[in-house]
Design a protein around this motif. Structure first.
Motif, PDB file in Angstrom:
ATOM      1  N   THR A  66      49.580  45.271  12.564  1.00 37.99           N
ATOM      2  CA  THR A  66      48.725  46.379  12.989  1.00 37.99           C
ATOM      3  C   THR A  66      47.258  45.967  12.899  1.00 37.99           C
ATOM      4  O   THR A  66      46.701  45.869  11.801  1.00 37.99           O
ATOM      5  N   GLY A  81      47.803  52.195  15.805  1.00 41.23           N
ATOM      6  CA  GLY A  81      46.787  51.228  15.386  1.00 41.23           C
ATOM      7  C   GLY A  81      46.905  49.874  16.039  1.00 41.23           C
ATOM      8  O   GLY A  81      46.408  48.880  15.509  1.00 41.23           O
ATOM      9  N   LEU A 141      44.416  47.436  13.334  1.00 46.79           N
ATOM     10  CA  LEU A 141      43.509  48.341  12.640  1.00 46.79           C
ATOM     11  C   LEU A 141      43.765  48.377  11.134  1.00 46.79           C
ATOM     12  O   LEU A 141      42.973  48.935  10.379  1.00 46.79           O
TER      13      LEU A 141
END
Length: 282
Positions: free
Chosen positions: A235, A271, A237
């Motif tokens: 992910t 994300g 983010l």
């Protein structure tokens, strides 16, 4: 941004949970009228200050139902209409059950499989069917040129692990949940978007598919470093979503002003997640 949701009647199922409660308060923030469904307890709704204020102002109604029972679903819509004073025109299908104990398919009990599919898929079918039945009745009695019908939409809550793109992620040891959500946001959504326009020419159906969201269950799981690593490793983010971030996307898709030409789409809230780690670090 004005989403033009003032006095639009929104019904949210599973409204007492993390995403459900955030969705209720998001719509209230846009001056919508909200019916908040719960199955066993409405404590979270009663304890929330925004909801408590809206209830006193008759802008929020709590409606109880077991969505796996036809008679409960019919009663839920009737009560929602009576308490709010107008038909439901936006439906958010958010309720779901998830067995947190891992169960490989060859060890999964039939009772677990049936409970998950009955609640998540059949329950959603019953709720959506009643919404459409009410839509058809009002169309027959009043036509579609009514103020309450200016914004008609269904928003489903899916999951990135159960992506409508076949085989993208899935979720090992939770095949029951994965199957129920995939069926909901792929086969059912894509069929429904083509049917609902026969009842209202501008009615739309879309899905919000969250990844990890900071709910009570997720926070407990994140205490396990292996699970946390597995959840965030792909992910970009490098964080999990807040319930409010999911709720805002629901409101955007529900708004005819913002998403009036969007139907049959799945918006991923993950994300930038690119996949799952099948063998995370120990």
């Amino acid at each position: 941004m004005d989403l033009d949701l003032r006095d639009v009647h929104v019904l949210v199922t599973g409204a007492a949970g993390g995403i459900g409660l955030a969705t209720v308060t998001e719509f209230l923030g846009h001056s919508a009228l909200v019916s908040a469904h719960y199955r066993s307890t409405k404590a979270a709704l009663e304890e929330d200050t925004t909801c408590a204020k809206a209830a006193k102002e008759s802008r929020l109604a709590c409606v109880q139902a077991d969505v796996t029972r036809e008679e409960d679903v019919v009663r839920m819509f009737a009560e929602a209409e009576e308490k709010i004073g107008k038909p439901v025109s936006v439906l958010v299908v958010n309720h779901a059950v998830y067995n947190s104990k891992p169960a490989p398919l060859h060890k999964m009990s039939l009772s677990q499989w049936n409970e998950t599919l009955t609640t998540n898929l059949t329950g959603s079918f019953l709720v959506i069917r009643q919404f459409l039945a009410r839509l058809a009745k009002i169309k027959e009695e009043q036509g579609v040129d009514n103020d309450w019908m200016r914004n008609v939409a269904v928003v489903l809550i899916g999951s990135t692990g159960k992506s409508p793109i076949p085989g993208e992620f899935g979720e090992a040891c939770h095949a029951d949940y994965a199957a129920s959500k995939s069926a909901l946001t792929h086969g059912l959504q894509l069929s429904l978007k083509n049917e609902i326009v026969q009842l209202h020419p501008r009615a739309r159906v879309n899905t919000v598919a969250p990844g990890w969201v900071r709910t009570k269950m997720a926070e407990e799981s994140m205490k396990d470093e292996r699970i946390k690593y597995q959840a965030l490793a792909t992910t970009p983010l490098n964080k999990i979503a807040e319930p409010e971030e999911v709720a805002r996307q629901v409101a955007l898709l529900a708004s005819n002003r913002v998403s009036g030409h969007t139907s049959g789409q799945v918006v991923m809230i993950h994300g930038g997640m690119e996949g799952r780690l099948l063998n995370p670090k120990p």
